[in-house]
Design a protein around this motif. Sequence first.
Motif, short mmCIF file in Angstrom:
data_model
loop_
_atom_site.label_atom_id
_atom_site.label_comp_id
_atom_site.label_asym_id
_atom_site.label_seq_id
_atom_site.Cartn_x
_atom_site.Cartn_y
_atom_site.Cartn_z
N GLY A 172 43.78 55.22 71.94
CA GLY A 172 43.18 54.99 70.63
C GLY A 172 44.15 55.15 69.48
O GLY A 172 43.72 55.22 68.32
N GLU A 180 44.25 52.15 66.70
CA GLU A 180 42.97 52.11 65.98
C GLU A 180 42.85 53.31 65.04
O GLU A 180 42.43 53.17 63.88
CB GLU A 180 41.81 52.08 66.96
N LYS A 234 45.34 53.16 61.97
CA LYS A 234 44.98 52.20 60.91
C LYS A 234 44.00 52.80 59.90
O LYS A 234 43.85 52.25 58.80
CB LYS A 234 44.40 50.94 61.53
#
Length: 323
Positions: A46, A49, A52
């Motif tokens: 992860g 993700e 960001k």
Amino acid sequence: MRILLIAGGWSNEREVSLSGAAQIEKALSRLGHQVTPFDPLPGFDGLIETAKDHDFAFLNLHGSPGEDGLIQAMLDAAGVPYQGSGPKASFLALHKAATKQICRAEGIPTPNWAFVPVVPAAGWLCPLAYPLFVKPNNGGSSVDMQRVDSAEKLGPALDALFSKGKEALLEEAAPGFEMTCAVLGEEALPTILITPKLSGEFFDYRSKYEDGGADEICPAPVDDDLNARVRELALRAHLALGCEGYSRSDFIVTESGPVLLETNTLPGMTATSLVPKAAAAAGMSFDELIARLIELGLARSARRQRAQAAAEDVTDIFADEDI
């Protein structure tokens, strides 16, 4: 800013990484940032993700992943700025044999070495003089490093590394005393003289991380010429490897002068670490050091974005000419 503090990982330097991250988290909070701790060991899938959702990533990883450039490459892909060097310099600096080739080509002295990535063939003879050090080629913190005084002891030392899936770097022992020098931005910080107390042979893991493990005197009580030479070589190694933000280079000072052992792109940030000590000698508090690293990381990201925009403009020009 929303800062993702990346620490832990799965190298054998995991605990050192987490220890330093605890202090970094406190400093980031004092600086007014919103901090999210992130450990790649359980959370790797992860990473992009999660990154960001943040304005900046602060890395405190040691070994692989982290110092090998993997996390940096992923953050670049996510468009998230971070402190320190990019993927290329990170990989080159972690790969000790590559570092030594690059630095020797630039005229930076370093002890003779042999890169042994796999079990040697039958009848292989070590080309180096004893005593020598057997090191993991891609490791740090002196973990799994051994001093070997004879050919009879070399085989077991290599087997110990190969059994852990590691490449080996053999390096001739250079008699002398140890100094280290950090670079911040493109300025060499005050040098540090290191005298191990728990181990008489070298600056090993215990000497680095246990309280009272070594005497670390900053600024180093050496003559001006030697001090200037170590600072010069640290900056030259930093630039030769393409490092950005900060680095720390370690030296042995021999009768003929200082020789480079290695350059670290994510140097330790624990209570006993050397870069915070050098920064303090330069008049910079720990919080100010963290703030400066963020500033340098943002500047690096801005340069990268400008370079990408310029490359896209050139591509557009050629595309128009083709039309």
